[in-house]
Design a protein around this motif. Structure first.
Motif, PDB file in Angstrom:
ATOM      1  N   MET A 171      29.946  25.962  44.930  1.00 59.23           N
ATOM      2  CA  MET A 171      30.240  27.153  44.140  1.00 59.23           C
ATOM      3  C   MET A 171      30.667  28.320  45.023  1.00 59.23           C
ATOM      4  O   MET A 171      31.578  29.073  44.682  1.00 59.23           O
ATOM      5  N   ARG A 172      29.990  28.461  46.177  1.00 53.64           N
ATOM      6  CA  ARG A 172      30.364  29.550  47.076  1.00 53.64           C
ATOM      7  C   ARG A 172      31.791  29.394  47.593  1.00 53.64           C
ATOM      8  O   ARG A 172      32.534  30.366  47.698  1.00 53.64           O
ATOM      9  N   GLN A 173      32.160  28.131  47.920  1.00 48.97           N
ATOM     10  CA  GLN A 173      33.514  27.903  48.400  1.00 48.97           C
ATOM     11  C   GLN A 173      34.548  28.198  47.313  1.00 48.97           C
ATOM     12  O   GLN A 173      35.606  28.767  47.583  1.00 48.97           O
ATOM     13  N   LYS A 174      34.238  27.825  46.072  1.00 44.33           N
ATOM     14  CA  LYS A 174      35.156  28.110  44.970  1.00 44.33           C
ATOM     15  C   LYS A 174      35.297  29.615  44.748  1.00 44.33           C
ATOM     16  O   LYS A 174      36.396  30.114  44.492  1.00 44.33           O
ATOM     17  N   ILE A 175      34.165  30.322  44.853  1.00 43.87           N
ATOM     18  CA  ILE A 175      34.210  31.773  44.675  1.00 43.87           C
ATOM     19  C   ILE A 175      35.038  32.411  45.787  1.00 43.87           C
ATOM     20  O   ILE A 175      35.843  33.319  45.551  1.00 43.87           O
ATOM     21  N   LYS A 176      34.849  31.924  47.029  1.00 48.12           N
ATOM     22  CA  LYS A 176      35.630  32.450  48.153  1.00 48.12           C
ATOM     23  C   LYS A 176      37.119  32.189  47.960  1.00 48.12           C
ATOM     24  O   LYS A 176      37.957  33.067  48.200  1.00 48.12           O
ATOM     25  N   LYS A 177      37.460  30.975  47.527  1.00 45.98           N
ATOM     26  CA  LYS A 177      38.865  30.647  47.297  1.00 45.98           C
ATOM     27  C   LYS A 177      39.455  31.501  46.180  1.00 45.98           C
ATOM     28  O   LYS A 177      40.576  32.008  46.291  1.00 45.98           O
ATOM     29  N   THR A 178      38.686  31.665  45.109  1.00 44.94           N
ATOM     30  CA  THR A 178      39.160  32.491  44.003  1.00 44.94           C
ATOM     31  C   THR A 178      39.382  33.932  44.446  1.00 44.94           C
ATOM     32  O   THR A 178      40.395  34.564  44.114  1.00 44.94           O
ATOM     33  N   GLY A 179      38.429  34.464  45.224  1.00 43.16           N
ATOM     34  CA  GLY A 179      38.579  35.827  45.732  1.00 43.16           C
ATOM     35  C   GLY A 179      39.763  35.956  46.672  1.00 43.16           C
ATOM     36  O   GLY A 179      40.502  36.954  46.635  1.00 43.16           O
ATOM     37  N   LEU A 180      39.948  34.924  47.531  1.00 36.76           N
ATOM     38  CA  LEU A 180      41.075  34.951  48.463  1.00 36.76           C
ATOM     39  C   LEU A 180      42.402  34.920  47.727  1.00 36.76           C
ATOM     40  O   LEU A 180      43.323  35.692  48.028  1.00 36.76           O
ATOM     41  N   TYR A 181      42.511  34.030  46.728  1.00 35.58           N
ATOM     42  CA  TYR A 181      43.737  33.959  45.940  1.00 35.58           C
ATOM     43  C   TYR A 181      43.976  35.253  45.175  1.00 35.58           C
ATOM     44  O   TYR A 181      45.126  35.689  45.005  1.00 35.58           O
ATOM     45  N   GLY A 182      42.880  35.864  44.705  1.00 39.02           N
ATOM     46  CA  GLY A 182      43.029  37.135  44.003  1.00 39.02           C
ATOM     47  C   GLY A 182      43.564  38.233  44.914  1.00 39.02           C
ATOM     48  O   GLY A 182      44.455  39.001  44.527  1.00 39.02           O
ATOM     49  N   ILE A 183      43.038  38.291  46.140  1.00 33.77           N
ATOM     50  CA  ILE A 183      43.505  39.300  47.104  1.00 33.77           C
ATOM     51  C   ILE A 183      44.968  39.063  47.456  1.00 33.77           C
ATOM     52  O   ILE A 183      45.769  40.005  47.526  1.00 33.77           O
ATOM     53  N   ILE A 184      45.327  37.795  47.658  1.00 26.75           N
ATOM     54  CA  ILE A 184      46.714  37.468  47.999  1.00 26.75           C
ATOM     55  C   ILE A 184      47.649  37.821  46.833  1.00 26.75           C
ATOM     56  O   ILE A 184      48.749  38.364  47.037  1.00 26.75           O
ATOM     57  N   SER A 185      47.206  37.551  45.621  1.00 29.27           N
ATOM     58  CA  SER A 185      48.044  37.857  44.445  1.00 29.27           C
ATOM     59  C   SER A 185      48.243  39.357  44.294  1.00 29.27           C
ATOM     60  O   SER A 185      49.361  39.826  44.036  1.00 29.27           O
TER      61      SER A 185
END
Length: 278
Positions: free
Chosen positions: A1-15
């Protein structure tokens, strides 16, 4: 779950970053369809009333020269310059990376030292030289500089690649009867598509967007490239039609953007490989 949250946050920042960076370009594109008065009264992306007057009036230009002439002049200036730059840079890089001769290190140092010379130092001597050769009001100065590989950045970029290619390949080709020229064209160049594409893209963008050198060497409107043609539209009228200028700016971006999109795969490979090998 932590990795998914990190990926989601990273993709959000990139977007979000992509939107922030890309919004001015999107605004520029849609501003070409706005009326001249609306450009300075609204920061919205979409125009209230779509109009193609900017493209129609901009294509006609304001100096009795259609914008198509400026585009054609830019192609005449850029295409041979890019081709000659790629050829001369490959030859210079091949000589420095594959041959041992007296004064090689000194010449290499002199070539790299020219990168530290500001353009203002060589501007007047270069202009006087071209004037004595009767090359002004033509694109020959750009071709001549490309033939002489006056930009050492491209030669140095290719030198790093050529040095990374094992010399065993040269020896194997030499044993099979290949000469120095065949080794370059049949062994080295096929392995250096990525850096050559990088040279082509860099030189294409720099020459296409160059404003000062064409202004210095060309004084006839019919020979103006796109960069000078766009500036001419600002000086021609007391009331500047910004929608026409923005529309033609978008048109002038299309060739370079199309070239980059078609060659971006090799460009990314070239930049990545250069960083690793150097």
């Amino acid at each position: 779950m932590r990795q998914k949250i990190k990926k989601t946050g990273l993709y959000g920042i990139i977007s979000i970053s992509a939107v922030v960076v890309g919004y001015p370009l999107l605004w520029l594109f849609f501003a070409a369809f706005k009326e001249n008065a609306e450009i300075f009264t609204s920061v919205g992306l979409l125009p209230e009333h779509f109009t193609f007057d900017g493209f129609v009036n901009g294509w006609k230009s304001t100096a009795a020269v259609p914008f198509s002439t400026f585009l054609l002049n830019s192609c005449k200036m850029v295409a041979p310059t890019v081709l000659l730059t790629a050829i001369s840079s490959c030859l210079v890089a091949y000589g420095f990376s594959r041959f041992e001769f007296r004064g090689r290190k000194v010449l290499m140092t002199l070539m790299l030292s020219t990168m530290m010379l500001p353009n203002t130092v060589i501007m007047i001597p270069r202009y006087i030289l071209f004037q004595k050769f009767h090359w002004l009001n033509s694109y020959i100065p750009f071709y001549a500089m490309a033939v002489m590989a006056v930009n050492p950045f491209f030669a140095y970029l290719l030198i790093q690649f050529f040095r990374g290619i094992p010399k065993d390949l040269d020896e194997a080709a030499y044993i099979d009867g290949a000469g120095k020229w065949q080794i370059l064209t049949r062994v080295i160049l096929p392995l250096t598509k990525a850096p050559i594409v990088s040279v082509v893209l860099f030189q294409s963008v720099w020459t296409w967007n160059d404003f000062f050198n064409p202004l210095l060497y060309i004084d006839r409107v019919k020979n103006y490239p796109v960069s000078l043609g766009l500036r001419l539209a600002i000086d021609a009228d007391s009331v500047v039609n910004w929608n026409s200028i923005i529309a033609m700016s978008c048109v002038s971006l299309l060739p370079v953007m199309t070239l980059f999109i078609c060659l971006q795969k090799y460009f990314v490979q070239g930049i990545a490989s250069t960083g690793i090998k150097s």
